[in-house]
Design a protein around this motif. Structure first.
Motif, PDB file in Angstrom:
ATOM      1  N   GLU A 118      -5.912  17.437   7.593  1.00 61.73           N
ATOM      2  CA  GLU A 118      -6.021  16.379   6.590  1.00 61.73           C
ATOM      3  C   GLU A 118      -4.762  16.294   5.744  1.00 61.73           C
ATOM      4  OE1 GLU A 118      -9.461  14.867   3.522  1.00 61.73           O
ATOM      5  OE2 GLU A 118      -8.947  16.998   3.497  1.00 61.73           O
ATOM      6  N   LEU A 119      -4.217  17.439   5.368  1.00 58.34           N
ATOM      7  CA  LEU A 119      -3.002  17.463   4.561  1.00 58.34           C
ATOM      8  C   LEU A 119      -1.839  16.820   5.309  1.00 58.34           C
ATOM      9  CD1 LEU A 119      -1.566  18.386   1.968  1.00 58.34           C
ATOM     10  CD2 LEU A 119      -1.118  20.584   3.106  1.00 58.34           C
ATOM     11  N   GLY A 120      -1.635  17.225   6.569  1.00 61.05           N
ATOM     12  CA  GLY A 120      -0.548  16.658   7.363  1.00 61.05           C
ATOM     13  C   GLY A 120      -0.755  15.183   7.645  1.00 61.05           C
ATOM     14  N   TYR A 121      -2.000  14.796   7.929  1.00 56.56           N
ATOM     15  CA  TYR A 121      -2.307  13.397   8.234  1.00 56.56           C
ATOM     16  C   TYR A 121      -2.013  12.501   7.041  1.00 56.56           C
ATOM     17  CZ  TYR A 121      -4.984   9.224   9.429  1.00 56.56           C
ATOM     18  OH  TYR A 121      -5.361   7.926   9.664  1.00 56.56           O
ATOM     19  N   ASN A 122      -2.433  12.913   5.865  1.00 58.68           N
ATOM     20  CA  ASN A 122      -2.243  12.077   4.676  1.00 58.68           C
ATOM     21  C   ASN A 122      -0.776  11.863   4.351  1.00 58.68           C
ATOM     22  OD1 ASN A 122      -4.993  11.709   4.301  1.00 58.68           O
ATOM     23  ND2 ASN A 122      -5.192  13.426   2.871  1.00 58.68           N
ATOM     24  N   LYS A 123       0.042  12.895   4.564  1.00 59.12           N
ATOM     25  CA  LYS A 123       1.471  12.763   4.283  1.00 59.12           C
ATOM     26  C   LYS A 123       2.110  11.698   5.175  1.00 59.12           C
ATOM     27  CE  LYS A 123       2.443  17.469   2.626  1.00 59.12           C
ATOM     28  NZ  LYS A 123       3.164  18.738   2.910  1.00 59.12           N
ATOM     29  N   ILE A 124       1.829  11.769   6.486  1.00 61.21           N
ATOM     30  CA  ILE A 124       2.446  10.819   7.410  1.00 61.21           C
ATOM     31  C   ILE A 124       1.811   9.442   7.274  1.00 61.21           C
ATOM     32  CG2 ILE A 124       3.030  10.361   9.823  1.00 61.21           C
ATOM     33  CD1 ILE A 124       2.865  13.332  10.353  1.00 61.21           C
ATOM     34  N   SER A 125       0.511   9.400   6.975  1.00 59.64           N
ATOM     35  CA  SER A 125      -0.179   8.121   6.797  1.00 59.64           C
ATOM     36  C   SER A 125       0.453   7.307   5.674  1.00 59.64           C
ATOM     37  CB  SER A 125      -1.662   8.364   6.509  1.00 59.64           C
ATOM     38  OG  SER A 125      -2.345   7.145   6.293  1.00 59.64           O
ATOM     39  N   LYS A 126       0.849   7.977   4.603  1.00 59.34           N
ATOM     40  CA  LYS A 126       1.502   7.280   3.493  1.00 59.34           C
ATOM     41  C   LYS A 126       2.832   6.677   3.944  1.00 59.34           C
ATOM     42  CE  LYS A 126      -0.570  10.105  -0.163  1.00 59.34           C
ATOM     43  NZ  LYS A 126      -0.325  11.111  -1.239  1.00 59.34           N
ATOM     44  N   GLN A 127       3.583   7.405   4.781  1.00 65.80           N
ATOM     45  CA  GLN A 127       4.854   6.882   5.289  1.00 65.80           C
ATOM     46  C   GLN A 127       4.610   5.655   6.158  1.00 65.80           C
ATOM     47  OE1 GLN A 127       6.799  10.071   7.365  1.00 65.80           O
ATOM     48  NE2 GLN A 127       6.876  11.404   5.579  1.00 65.80           N
ATOM     49  N   LEU A 128       3.590   5.728   7.008  1.00 69.26           N
ATOM     50  CA  LEU A 128       3.285   4.597   7.890  1.00 69.26           C
ATOM     51  C   LEU A 128       2.936   3.357   7.070  1.00 69.26           C
ATOM     52  CD1 LEU A 128       1.239   4.679  11.156  1.00 69.26           C
ATOM     53  CD2 LEU A 128       0.736   2.939   9.451  1.00 69.26           C
ATOM     54  N   LYS A 129       2.118   3.528   6.052  1.00 69.44           N
ATOM     55  CA  LYS A 129       1.704   2.388   5.236  1.00 69.44           C
ATOM     56  C   LYS A 129       2.888   1.762   4.521  1.00 69.44           C
ATOM     57  CE  LYS A 129      -3.001   4.060   4.463  1.00 69.44           C
ATOM     58  NZ  LYS A 129      -3.970   4.628   3.474  1.00 69.44           N
ATOM     59  N   MET A 130       3.843   2.585   4.059  1.00 72.31           N
ATOM     60  CA  MET A 130       4.993   2.060   3.336  1.00 72.31           C
ATOM     61  C   MET A 130       5.990   1.354   4.257  1.00 72.31           C
ATOM     62  SD  MET A 130       5.896   4.835   0.348  1.00 72.31           S
ATOM     63  CE  MET A 130       6.170   6.193   1.516  1.00 72.31           C
ATOM     64  N   LYS A 131       6.167   1.901   5.481  1.00 74.29           N
ATOM     65  CA  LYS A 131       7.235   1.415   6.348  1.00 74.29           C
ATOM     66  C   LYS A 131       6.772   0.421   7.404  1.00 74.29           C
ATOM     67  CE  LYS A 131      10.037   5.613   5.900  1.00 74.29           C
ATOM     68  NZ  LYS A 131      10.704   6.722   6.635  1.00 74.29           N
ATOM     69  N   GLU A 132       5.511   0.496   7.830  1.00 75.78           N
ATOM     70  CA  GLU A 132       5.072  -0.280   8.989  1.00 75.78           C
ATOM     71  C   GLU A 132       4.071  -1.386   8.663  1.00 75.78           C
ATOM     72  OE1 GLU A 132       6.715   0.319  11.602  1.00 75.78           O
ATOM     73  OE2 GLU A 132       7.549   2.285  11.075  1.00 75.78           O
ATOM     74  N   ARG A 133       3.550  -1.406   7.444  1.00 73.78           N
ATOM     75  CA  ARG A 133       2.556  -2.411   7.092  1.00 73.78           C
ATOM     76  C   ARG A 133       3.138  -3.413   6.101  1.00 73.78           C
ATOM     77  NH1 ARG A 133      -3.461  -0.407   6.370  1.00 73.78           N
ATOM     78  NH2 ARG A 133      -3.719  -2.575   7.006  1.00 73.78           N
ATOM     79  N   PRO A 134       2.582  -4.629   6.035  1.00 70.10           N
ATOM     80  CA  PRO A 134       3.131  -5.650   5.124  1.00 70.10           C
ATOM     81  C   PRO A 134       3.091  -5.202   3.672  1.00 70.10           C
ATOM     82  CG  PRO A 134       1.590  -6.627   6.691  1.00 70.10           C
ATOM     83  CD  PRO A 134       1.467  -5.136   6.853  1.00 70.10           C
ATOM     84  N   VAL A 135       4.084  -5.641   2.935  1.00 66.90           N
ATOM     85  CA  VAL A 135       4.144  -5.358   1.503  1.00 66.90           C
ATOM     86  C   VAL A 135       3.094  -6.197   0.791  1.00 66.90           C
ATOM     87  CG1 VAL A 135       5.571  -5.456  -0.574  1.00 66.90           C
ATOM     88  CG2 VAL A 135       6.589  -4.818   1.636  1.00 66.90           C
ATOM     89  N   VAL A 136       2.300  -5.561  -0.059  1.00 70.74           N
ATOM     90  CA  VAL A 136       1.297  -6.280  -0.833  1.00 70.74           C
ATOM     91  C   VAL A 136       1.995  -7.029  -1.960  1.00 70.74           C
ATOM     92  CG1 VAL A 136      -0.754  -6.091  -2.274  1.00 70.74           C
ATOM     93  CG2 VAL A 136      -0.474  -4.594  -0.277  1.00 70.74           C
ATOM     94  N   LYS A 137       1.799  -8.341  -1.990  1.00 68.92           N
ATOM     95  CA  LYS A 137       2.451  -9.166  -2.993  1.00 68.92           C
ATOM     96  C   LYS A 137       1.420  -9.712  -3.976  1.00 68.92           C
ATOM     97  CE  LYS A 137       6.057 -10.670   0.218  1.00 68.92           C
ATOM     98  NZ  LYS A 137       6.720 -11.836   0.868  1.00 68.92           N
ATOM     99  N   THR A 138       1.795  -9.733  -5.226  1.00 71.88           N
ATOM    100  CA  THR A 138       0.907 -10.286  -6.243  1.00 71.88           C
ATOM    101  C   THR A 138       1.163 -11.777  -6.401  1.00 71.88           C
ATOM    102  OG1 THR A 138       2.511  -9.770  -7.989  1.00 71.88           O
ATOM    103  CG2 THR A 138       0.804  -8.121  -7.503  1.00 71.88           C
ATOM    104  N   GLY A 139       0.128 -12.504  -6.782  1.00 68.16           N
ATOM    105  CA  GLY A 139       0.270 -13.940  -6.964  1.00 68.16           C
ATOM    106  C   GLY A 139       1.021 -14.287  -8.236  1.00 68.16           C
ATOM    107  N   GLY A 140       1.458 -15.520  -8.331  1.00 59.67           N
ATOM    108  CA  GLY A 140       2.164 -15.981  -9.510  1.00 59.67           C
ATOM    109  C   GLY A 140       1.215 -16.237 -10.644  1.00 59.67           C
ATOM    110  N   PRO A 141       1.718 -16.585 -11.800  1.00 56.63           N
ATOM    111  CA  PRO A 141       0.876 -16.870 -12.953  1.00 56.63           C
ATOM    112  C   PRO A 141      -0.024 -18.069 -12.702  1.00 56.63           C
ATOM    113  CG  PRO A 141       3.142 -17.534 -13.376  1.00 56.63           C
ATOM    114  CD  PRO A 141       3.156 -16.753 -12.098  1.00 56.63           C
ATOM    115  N   LEU A 142      -1.207 -18.033 -13.294  1.00 58.42           N
ATOM    116  CA  LEU A 142      -2.171 -19.133 -13.110  1.00 58.42           C
ATOM    117  C   LEU A 142      -1.790 -20.347 -13.925  1.00 58.42           C
ATOM    118  CD1 LEU A 142      -5.538 -17.114 -13.167  1.00 58.42           C
ATOM    119  CD2 LEU A 142      -4.247 -17.970 -11.193  1.00 58.42           C
ATOM    120  N   ALA A 143      -1.024 -20.154 -14.955  1.00 59.95           N
ATOM    121  CA  ALA A 143      -0.629 -21.292 -15.787  1.00 59.95           C
ATOM    122  C   ALA A 143       0.761 -21.075 -16.361  1.00 59.95           C
ATOM    123  CB  ALA A 143      -1.631 -21.467 -16.927  1.00 59.95           C
TER     124      ALA A 143
END
Length: 261
Positions: free
Chosen positions: A236-261
């Motif tokens: 679990e320790l090893g998996y979580n470390k590499i999983s975080k790298q995969l999410k940062m490098k291989e998955r789309p960047v989460v973008k926040t929406g613009g202001p509503l007004a």
């Protein structure tokens, strides 16, 4: 490759055998083994499938496809799209490798005019497409398509308005999860074996740094099955470390929406 940096399915099996302290000599093949080794192999293959399932939008599962739209035809099944444009090798079918569309990349151009005529088209929901383009006289309205919808039955693509001529459509898609099977299989290799984009001559590449993620996840299955918390925790320790790298490098960047007004 080596036990230090496992590359193939067999390399990973040998590393998992070592990490779990499984009795007997290091396996020399994936198949034809005793039940204990067979379980290790099954956990490894399932681990790679689970990793792909947890990251269905990972960059290493993404590919492109281009296909023809015909005059008067508004619906296209994945079978029609892939068979006519970039068939898989080794006799695999669309059901074996297609995951899902990425229609925010869709674009269309008039075939006779070439790509200088290319423009993006909008992805809309199927029900909206049906209400706007498959209703009354709108069924017979034909012009250049400006929207595309993912169908509810088998990921068919529906275009609106109905094409009034011959167009070329291109979009990206994601491969479905693929298991490790043979001794020499690698995460990249099993993806390329089942689908290789003949259209543009590109394949899939899974960085080797993620291979140990497969081993660590299988260690967790071993630890849960054998009641070995020390193995589970190390996995679990090893998996979580590499999983975080995969999410940062291989998955789309989460973008926040613009202001509503």
């Amino acid at each position: 490759m080596s036990l230090l940096h496992p590359l193939t399915f067999l390399d990973m099996l040998q590393r998992l055998h070592l990490e779990t302290g499984t009795s007997g000599t290091s396996p020399s093949a994936v198949s034809g083994q005793a039940d204990q080794i067979t379980r290790l192999a099954m956990w490894l293959s399932s681990a790679w499938v689970d990793i792909q399932r947890e990251s269905p939008d990972a960059s290493f599962l993404r590919q492109s496809i281009s296909f023809a739209l015909s005059n008067g035809v508004y619906a296209y099944s994945p079978q029609t799209i892939f068979t006519g444009s970039a068939p898989a090798t080794n006799g695999y079918t669309v059901d074996d490798y297609f995951g899902h569309w990425k229609l925010d990349t869709a674009r269309v151009y008039t075939t006779a005019s070439g790509t200088n005529d290319e423009f993006p088209i909008e992805e809309i929901e199927y029900d909206l497409w049906r209400d706007q383009y498959l209703l009354g006289a709108l069924r017979n309205s034909r012009t250049r398509p400006i929207v595309v919808a993912d169908g509810p039955l088998g990921h068919e693509l529906f275009f609106g308005p109905v094409p009034n001529g011959n167009y070329t459509m291109s979009t990206d898609f994601f491969l479905s999860p693929q298991p490790l099977i043979e001794d020499t299989d690698t995460p990249s290799g099993v993806l390329n074996k089942i689908f290789y984009n003949n259209l543009v001559g590109t394949g899939f590449l899974v960085p080797v740094q993620y291979n140990m993620m497969v081993v660590y996840k299988a260690m967790m299955d071993y630890g849960a099955y054998e009641g070995a918390p020390e193995v589970y925790n190390r996995g679990e320790l090893g998996y979580n470390k590499i999983s975080k790298q995969l999410k940062m490098k291989e998955r789309p960047v989460v973008k926040t929406g613009g202001p509503l007004a």
